[in-house]
Design a protein around this motif. Structure first.
Motif, mmCIF file in Angstrom:
data_model
loop_
_atom_site.group_PDB
_atom_site.id
_atom_site.type_symbol
_atom_site.label_atom_id
_atom_site.label_comp_id
_atom_site.label_asym_id
_atom_site.label_seq_id
_atom_site.Cartn_x
_atom_site.Cartn_y
_atom_site.Cartn_z
ATOM 1 N N LYS A 3 -11.453 -46.449 -32.117
ATOM 2 C CA LYS A 3 -12.479 -46.509 -31.001
ATOM 3 C C LYS A 3 -11.883 -47.314 -30.171
ATOM 4 C CE LYS A 3 -16.553 -47.723 -31.582
ATOM 5 N NZ LYS A 3 -17.944 -48.154 -31.553
ATOM 6 N N PRO A 4 -11.810 -46.937 -28.772
ATOM 7 C CA PRO A 4 -11.427 -47.876 -27.734
ATOM 8 C C PRO A 4 -12.343 -48.969 -27.494
ATOM 9 C CG PRO A 4 -12.291 -45.817 -26.760
ATOM 10 C CD PRO A 4 -12.120 -45.459 -28.195
ATOM 11 N N LEU A 5 -11.988 -50.149 -27.085
ATOM 12 C CA LEU A 5 -12.591 -51.332 -26.883
ATOM 13 C C LEU A 5 -13.132 -51.126 -25.552
ATOM 14 C CD1 LEU A 5 -13.400 -54.240 -27.900
ATOM 15 C CD2 LEU A 5 -11.206 -54.904 -26.857
ATOM 16 N N LEU A 6 -12.415 -50.732 -24.584
ATOM 17 C CA LEU A 6 -12.641 -50.617 -23.176
ATOM 18 C C LEU A 6 -12.102 -49.588 -22.472
ATOM 19 C CD1 LEU A 6 -13.315 -53.257 -21.082
ATOM 20 C CD2 LEU A 6 -11.245 -52.494 -20.175
ATOM 21 N N SER A 7 -12.926 -48.638 -21.899
ATOM 22 C CA SER A 7 -12.375 -47.517 -20.979
ATOM 23 C C SER A 7 -12.608 -47.815 -19.454
ATOM 24 C CB SER A 7 -12.503 -46.402 -21.912
ATOM 25 O OG SER A 7 -13.962 -46.400 -22.224
ATOM 26 N N ILE A 8 -11.594 -47.925 -18.751
ATOM 27 C CA ILE A 8 -11.913 -47.776 -17.357
ATOM 28 C C ILE A 8 -11.868 -46.243 -17.086
ATOM 29 C CG2 ILE A 8 -10.908 -48.441 -15.069
ATOM 30 C CD1 ILE A 8 -9.867 -50.832 -16.492
ATOM 31 N N ASN A 9 -12.786 -45.800 -16.480
ATOM 32 C CA ASN A 9 -13.003 -44.362 -15.813
ATOM 33 C C ASN A 9 -13.200 -44.218 -14.515
ATOM 34 O OD1 ASN A 9 -12.916 -43.645 -18.543
ATOM 35 N ND2 ASN A 9 -14.875 -43.847 -18.868
ATOM 36 N N THR A 32 -7.417 -47.131 -20.967
ATOM 37 C CA THR A 32 -8.000 -47.169 -22.397
ATOM 38 C C THR A 32 -7.321 -48.389 -22.832
ATOM 39 O OG1 THR A 32 -8.477 -45.017 -22.177
ATOM 40 C CG2 THR A 32 -8.702 -46.033 -24.446
ATOM 41 N N LEU A 33 -8.143 -49.366 -23.546
ATOM 42 C CA LEU A 33 -7.530 -50.244 -24.345
ATOM 43 C C LEU A 33 -8.254 -50.222 -25.853
ATOM 44 C CD1 LEU A 33 -7.991 -52.698 -21.365
ATOM 45 C CD2 LEU A 33 -5.907 -52.559 -22.815
ATOM 46 N N ILE A 71 -16.468 -49.188 -16.250
ATOM 47 C CA ILE A 71 -15.638 -50.046 -17.116
ATOM 48 C C ILE A 71 -16.668 -50.276 -18.336
ATOM 49 C CG2 ILE A 71 -14.251 -51.994 -17.450
ATOM 50 C CD1 ILE A 71 -14.615 -52.364 -14.183
ATOM 51 N N VAL A 72 -16.459 -49.287 -19.165
ATOM 52 C CA VAL A 72 -17.045 -49.182 -20.610
ATOM 53 C C VAL A 72 -16.542 -50.182 -21.502
ATOM 54 C CG1 VAL A 72 -18.002 -47.971 -22.029
ATOM 55 C CG2 VAL A 72 -18.075 -46.830 -19.866
ATOM 56 N N TYR A 73 -17.440 -51.186 -21.820
ATOM 57 C CA TYR A 73 -16.918 -52.149 -22.689
ATOM 58 C C TYR A 73 -17.696 -52.138 -24.058
ATOM 59 C CZ TYR A 73 -16.042 -56.795 -25.179
ATOM 60 O OH TYR A 73 -15.755 -57.628 -25.908
ATOM 61 N N ASP A 74 -17.127 -51.870 -25.278
ATOM 62 C CA ASP A 74 -17.723 -51.643 -26.317
ATOM 63 C C ASP A 74 -17.798 -53.084 -27.140
ATOM 64 O OD1 ASP A 74 -19.201 -50.656 -28.537
ATOM 65 O OD2 ASP A 74 -17.526 -49.132 -29.110
ATOM 66 N N GLY A 75 -18.419 -53.954 -26.889
ATOM 67 C CA GLY A 75 -18.489 -55.337 -27.212
ATOM 68 C C GLY A 75 -19.312 -55.622 -28.573
ATOM 69 N N ALA A 227 9.142 -53.333 -22.222
ATOM 70 C CA ALA A 227 9.824 -52.699 -23.466
ATOM 71 C C ALA A 227 9.620 -53.596 -24.574
ATOM 72 C CB ALA A 227 11.193 -52.411 -22.856
ATOM 73 N N GLU A 228 9.479 -54.726 -24.297
ATOM 74 C CA GLU A 228 9.408 -55.751 -25.480
ATOM 75 C C GLU A 228 8.075 -55.764 -26.011
ATOM 76 O OE1 GLU A 228 11.822 -58.080 -27.710
ATOM 77 O OE2 GLU A 228 12.281 -57.101 -26.024
ATOM 78 N N ILE A 229 6.948 -55.566 -25.232
ATOM 79 C CA ILE A 229 5.871 -56.010 -25.775
ATOM 80 C C ILE A 229 4.727 -55.185 -25.786
ATOM 81 C CG2 ILE A 229 4.628 -56.973 -23.747
ATOM 82 C CD1 ILE A 229 3.872 -59.118 -25.384
ATOM 83 N N ALA A 230 4.838 -53.731 -25.119
ATOM 84 C CA ALA A 230 3.637 -52.933 -24.673
ATOM 85 C C ALA A 230 3.806 -51.830 -25.839
ATOM 86 C CB ALA A 230 3.825 -52.191 -23.352
ATOM 87 N N ASP A 231 2.747 -51.250 -26.215
ATOM 88 C CA ASP A 231 2.550 -50.137 -26.753
ATOM 89 C C ASP A 231 2.250 -49.024 -25.932
ATOM 90 O OD1 ASP A 231 2.205 -51.111 -29.500
ATOM 91 O OD2 ASP A 231 0.670 -52.177 -28.870
ATOM 92 N N ASP A 232 1.542 -49.162 -24.770
ATOM 93 C CA ASP A 232 1.056 -48.255 -23.775
ATOM 94 C C ASP A 232 1.665 -48.728 -22.645
ATOM 95 O OD1 ASP A 232 0.041 -46.140 -25.545
ATOM 96 O OD2 ASP A 232 -1.552 -47.487 -25.684
ATOM 97 N N ILE A 233 2.021 -47.982 -21.598
ATOM 98 C CA ILE A 233 2.328 -48.327 -20.121
ATOM 99 C C ILE A 233 1.501 -47.523 -19.340
ATOM 100 C CG2 ILE A 233 4.423 -46.841 -20.292
ATOM 101 C CD1 ILE A 233 5.697 -48.557 -18.316
ATOM 102 N N ALA A 234 1.182 -48.244 -18.006
ATOM 103 C CA ALA A 234 0.513 -47.559 -17.144
ATOM 104 C C ALA A 234 1.287 -48.091 -15.733
ATOM 105 C CB ALA A 234 -0.728 -47.704 -16.662
#
Lengths: 338, 344, 378
Positions: A3-9, A32-33, A71-75, A227-234
């Motif tokens: 489940k996403p933790l935070l999604s900016i829509n 989406t994070l 900015i939906v945060y699922d906290g 390239a070293e650290i990311a899983d996703d890129i924007a």
């Protein structure tokens, strides 16, 4: 998929000024994070990447306004729309620092010069977790140890100026992690560091992400670091996310001309014989005031054609999770010329 | 190849403190530096902050006085001029031949002078030309770096960072120099602008037959632009080598560490966790005994802690390194980890 | 050959280039500070008054009249009632009548609305010299009959016109501020400039001297120095002596500002670049460094003027600065020293009001300038 933790829509941020027309610094961004994953936000200076990150913490200047989007945060307390919270409300404050925290490029600007780093971290723990000072100090020392500050017990009594750049950055990371946040926003955390220290800090962040399982929003201009650290890129350009997706896929098959150009601007580590001349993007980034009407990259794009100048390209799916905003994905040049 | 500049036993010591009630301390920024620059090459000086690369550049051009040592500039006819002993007036003619490009495009241009005057200033100082001729020369130099003639009346604040760096380059080139020292000339620029400036420097070198001393911390850029590399650590030259050899097989553990730490813009070549990078650059004031690098070196032995290694040619190659075990260590280069090409 | 040769494209004569100088930029930023702009106009007004003192002052500041001691302000009026019940435009002041307090048996002046003394603008007058050398025989305003009382702001102990004295006092007080600052500026720039550019032992010793001077309590120091002035010096000599005394302290602050700017500029890359161009020290200082901080100097100097004015006022008020018959705000306020005088003639405080207005305006103006001079400010 988790489940996403935070999604900016569909978020847009507008800067207003009494003398000048409004400037849209961020346009319809979707991000989406997810816990345990790192999203890298890449772009050149002025592309809106820092503004986007600050919006998540509602740390924007007074004249900035989140016009649209959420900015939906699922906290810890269920879903909240951060964009609707007041920047200084209790709800926001309980999120900021405790559940979402941030580290900056220049640690000196966010560490108080007149308090020891130990005291500064203690204070956060006492404030958000309600521990006694003694217990808080033990936590602090454990944290400093965890982020690789040698001799943590003694160093806790050091003032920021007594530490080297790398140690300072580690201390700031310890401070950000004091309340085991669910999301860590890192704004160019390694840009001011030497390359060997940078490598150490990147290692550390990866290690901590494994230990705590937090999501990370990593802002940088350095494709090597991405390239070293990311899983996703924007990839951002002039307030637009022009391309986003899985880091392996985007690096392998970049679809947006800007992403492509950015990648061919970086010198590759190649032997002399294989070396190709760099292909820089022509011109310079226009100021947001003079942003082209259609696609914001039109003025510098080598492939610009018919619809580019007038129509803003839609978010187009290239493959699963890989999106780009470019007319080339929906039109062919020939078709457009007709 | 002919030698254009040679640096012999150059040292720079700063004296710190030393007030009324304080003992002064010495800080050795450069320690016995020897190097030569061949005409027509691009020599890169790399290292992390505080290694002395900027100080070296400034000492060569005599923007700072040296404590000890000599800098020889080799004239066309083969005569050598020793620069460090010259006074202000005597060095002036050589300032035409050796020029500098600065890192910060904001602070290196006088905010109160128009672009035209900034670029014309060296011509005026050296009384090379005036009037129409001066104007033509300034405009044509600016045109070569890509600044249009209608912009010469503006002040620096009207330009972007990349354009300002171009103006700084024009100021260096307007005197037709032989040697240009570029101190982190592209570090402050955005990636796409950096590529433009790197290409520009390449083209100008071709056109004017320049020699560059390219001071940088970015090994990716150095690999792209340099012919030869000097690696510095804590005020020492630890390795000098032709670029390709250095990246193929470094001879000094510090070089290996730098290459190891270099992030590569390709996620498939991700380096992952690396426990071997350790420690930080010690403060210049408490320089370690023996080899300056031994505190962070994974190959360090007792000899390293006691004895300072000398810079010497390794196994008869063009590579020189200052490491006791340079001949035997098999260090990892960077190319094998490099991508073929990211974009087809 | 044709007279107007065509300039080839790309060849723009530098002299003709459209440009916005640093000062123009500064002015644009300055204009955003409304308070500072208003203050600027007030300051300009006061300095104009000082410049044209003889023309503006209705009478000679030392002309006395025993008949009108402590005469209250008449106020200037413009409308008179005509006999047919209408009204007409006629600038005038009212005359006085004397009343006797039946208890204290003390005589005092009261305005008599019946008596109308017409006031003429640009009235002819006795010939005089404006600023000491321009012969004039016209004043800004005056009464037709010089024997009529004309005390717009009232009169003092000797029946001298307060307005005229205030105007002449403005000239002395404001010019002493300006002269003092000019002198301070000279010392400050030369000493601070050398200290900042060369640094080293010279810089340290100059800075120690500056700190020493600044650590001395200023009022006693001024008092001591002023008391040492020979009593038989002419008014002009005292005036200059006081200016020098004031600037002896004033230069230290400016020297600090100049030195600080020099020190920070010296490490700027563009100064290094000029050195590497082979430019001489003189050229570097005059062409590259000084233009970068003239605006700061102007701002600092503006902020130093109020201090000078206040110091002069304080010294003169205490009777140690300028001495009567020189008219300055300080010497005027000396008249208002005791409470009884103030109770009967509060208009004697007018110079105090002027001091407050001018000091505040100069401060706001200086602040505005300083903000505008800072290129990092918006």
């Amino acid at each position: 998929m988790t489940k996403p933790l935070l999604s900016i829509n569909d978020m847009s941020i507008v800067f207003t000024s009494p003398d000048e027309p409004d400037i849209e610094a961020v346009r319809q961004v979707d991000l989406t994070l997810t816990p345990g994953k790192t999203l890298a936000l890449v772009g050149e200076s002025g592309c809106g990447k820092s503004v986007t990150a600050r919006a998540v913490l509602r740390l924007l200047d007074k004249n900035a306004d989140i016009r649209t989007g959420e900015i939906v945060y699922d906290g810890r307390d269920g879903q909240v729309d951060i964009a609707r919270l007041k920047p200084d409300s209790t709800a926001m404050r309980s999120i900021r620092g405790a559940q979402i925290s941030m580290i900056f490029q220049e640690p000196m600007s966010s560490l108080s010069p007149v308090h020891t780093i130990g005291n500064q971290i203690d204070e956060i723990i006492v404030l958000h977790e309600g521990l006694k000072p003694k217990q808080a100090r033990e936590r602090t020392i454990a944290l400093l140890d965890q982020v690789g500050v040698p001799g943590a017990r003694d160093r806790a009594n050091a003032y920021p100026f007594e530490l080297s750049g790398g140690l300072r950055q580690r201390a700031m990371i310890a401070m950000a992690l004091a309340c085991t946040p669910k999301l860590l926003i890192a704004d160019e955390p390694t840009t001011a560091l030497d390359v060997t220290t940078q490598a150490q800090i990147l290692d550390l962040l990866r290690q901590l992400q494994d230990d705590f399982g937090m999501a990370m929003l990593f802002i940088t201009h350095d494709l090597g670091v991405v390239a070293e650290i990311a899983d996703d890129i924007a990839v951002m350009y002039l307030g637009d996310v022009v391309e986003q997706g899985d880091v392996f896929e985007v690096f392998k098959t970049p679809k947006h001309p800007y992403t492509q150009a950015l990648m061919s601007s970086v010198p590759q580590l190649q032997r002399k014989a294989d070396r190709v001349r760099l292909q820089p993007i022509k011109g310079t980034v226009p100021s947001p005031k003079d942003r082209p009407v259609g696609c914001s990259f039109t003025s510098r794009c080598p492939h610009a054609f018919g619809p580019c100048a007038g129509t803003r390209p839609e978010r187009t799916q290239v493959s699963e999770g890989h999106m780009a905003r470019c007319h080339l994905l929906t039109h062919t040049k020939e078709e457009a010329l007709v | 190849m002919t030698t254009l500049l040679s640096v012999e036993n150059l040292s720079k010591v700063y004296t710190l403190g030393g007030g009324l009630f304080k003992q002064s301390r010495e800080l050795v920024a450069l320690n016995d530096i020897n190097l030569t620059v061949e005409a027509g090459e691009t020599l890169a000086i790399v290292g992390e902050s505080g290694c002395g690369k900027t100080t070296l550049g400034r000492c060569i051009i005599k923007a700072q006085p040296v404590t000890e040592g000599k800098v020889f500039y080799h004239q066309d006819g083969g005569q050598k001029v020793e620069l460090t002993s010259l006074d202000k007036r005597a060095i002036k003619p050589w300032r035409r031949d050796i020029r500098m490009i600065f890192q910060d495009p904001m602070s290196s241009l006088n905010p109160n002078m128009r672009v035209f005057d900034i670029v014309a200033e060296p011509l005026r100082v050296h009384r090379i030309c005036k009037g129409r001729e001066l104007e033509e020369r300034v405009v044509s130099t600016l045109a070569k770096v890509g600044i249009p003639a209608d912009a010469i009346g503006r002040y620096p604040h009207a330009f972007s960072g990349g354009q300002r760096q171009r103006i700084g380059i024009a100021r260096a080139l307007v005197l037709d120099p032989k040697l240009v020292i570029a101190d982190e000339a592209v570090s402050a620029l955005d990636v796409s602008i950096q590529a433009q400036v790197l290409n520009l420097l390449d083209d100008l070198k071709e056109e004017f037959g320049l020699t560059y001393i390219f001071i940088s911390h970015d090994l990716g850029v150095v690999n792209y632009i340099a012919d030869r590399v000097v690696v510095m650590y804590l005020g020492h030259v630890v390795e000098t080598s032709p670029t390709e050899l250095l990246f193929e097989r470094p001879r000094h553990p510090y070089t290996e560490m730098l290459l190891e730490a270099l992030p590569i813009a390709d996620p498939t070549r991700r380096k992952g966790r690396n426990k071997e990078l350790k420690g930080e650059i010690p403060y210049l004031g408490n320089r370690p005994q023996g080899c300056p690098f031994h505190t962070r070196c994974k190959y360090a032995e007792d000899k390293c802690r006691a004895e300072k290694p000398v810079l010497r040619p390794i196994n008869g190659t063009a590579q020189m390194a200052a490491c006791h075990f340079a001949e035997t260590l098999n260090l990892k280069g960077a190319y094998d980890a490099a991508p073929q090409k990211v974009i087809a | 050959m044709a007279v107007d040769t065509v300039v080839p494209a790309g060849h723009v004569a530098p002299a003709k280039l459209k440009r916005e100088s640093q000062l123009a930029l500064m002015w644009r930023r300055f204009k955003r500070h409304q308070l500072a702009v208003v203050s600027l106009w007030i300051v300009v007004f006061f300095y104009l008054v000082a410049a044209f003192a003889e023309f503006l002052a209705p009478t000679d500041p030392s002309a006395y009249s025993a008949r009108y001691t402590y005469a209250p302000p008449q106020g200037l009026q413009f409308i008179v009632a005509t006999e047919d019940g209408g009204w007409a435009f006629q600038p005038h002041v009212n005359g006085y009548k004397t009343e006797v307090d039946p208890k204290a048996m003390r005589r005092s002046f009261v305005i008599d609305p019946e008596v109308i003394i017409p006031v003429q603008f640009f009235a002819p007058s006795e010939p005089y010299y404006l600023a000491g050398f321009i012969p004039m025989s016209i004043k800004f305003m005056g009464v037709e009959n010089p024997r009529d009382p004309f005390y717009v702001l009232g009169a003092d102990r000797l029946g001298r016109d307060m307005l005229s004295r205030l105007i002449h006092g403005t000239r002395i007080s404001l010019s002493i501020g300006l002269a003092g600052v000019t002198l301070s500026l000279f010392f400050g720039i030369v000493i601070g400039g050398f200290a900042g550019y060369y640094g080293g032992w010279f810089d340290s010793s100059v800075m120690r001297v500056v700190e020493f001077i600044r650590s001395m309590p200023t009022i006693p120091l001024w008092l001591g120095l002023a008391a040492a002035l020979p009593k038989d010096w002419s008014a002009l000599q005292t005036y200059f002596a006081i200016t020098i005394i004031l600037s002896l302290i004033g230069w230290t602050e400016l020297a600090r500002v100049v030195r600080g700017r020099f020190l920070s500029l010296r490490t700027e890359d563009f100064v290094t670049a000029a050195q590497l161009d082979g430019a001489s020290d003189w050229r570097i200082v005059t062409r590259h460094m000084v233009p970068s901080f003239t605006s700061h100097i102007i701002a600092a100097a503006t902020l130093a003027i109020p201090g000078m004015i206040l110091a002069e006022t304080a010294l003169s008020f205490l009777g140690l600065g300028l001495q009567p018959p020189i008219v300055s705000w300080g010497t005027l306020l000396q008249e208002a020293q005791n409470i009884r005088t103030l109770a009967t003639a509060p208009w004697l405080l007018a110079p105090g009001v002027c001091v407050v207005i001018v000091i505040l305006s100069l401060n706001f103006f200086g602040d505005g300038l300083r903000d505008a001079a800072d290129p990092h400010g918006r």
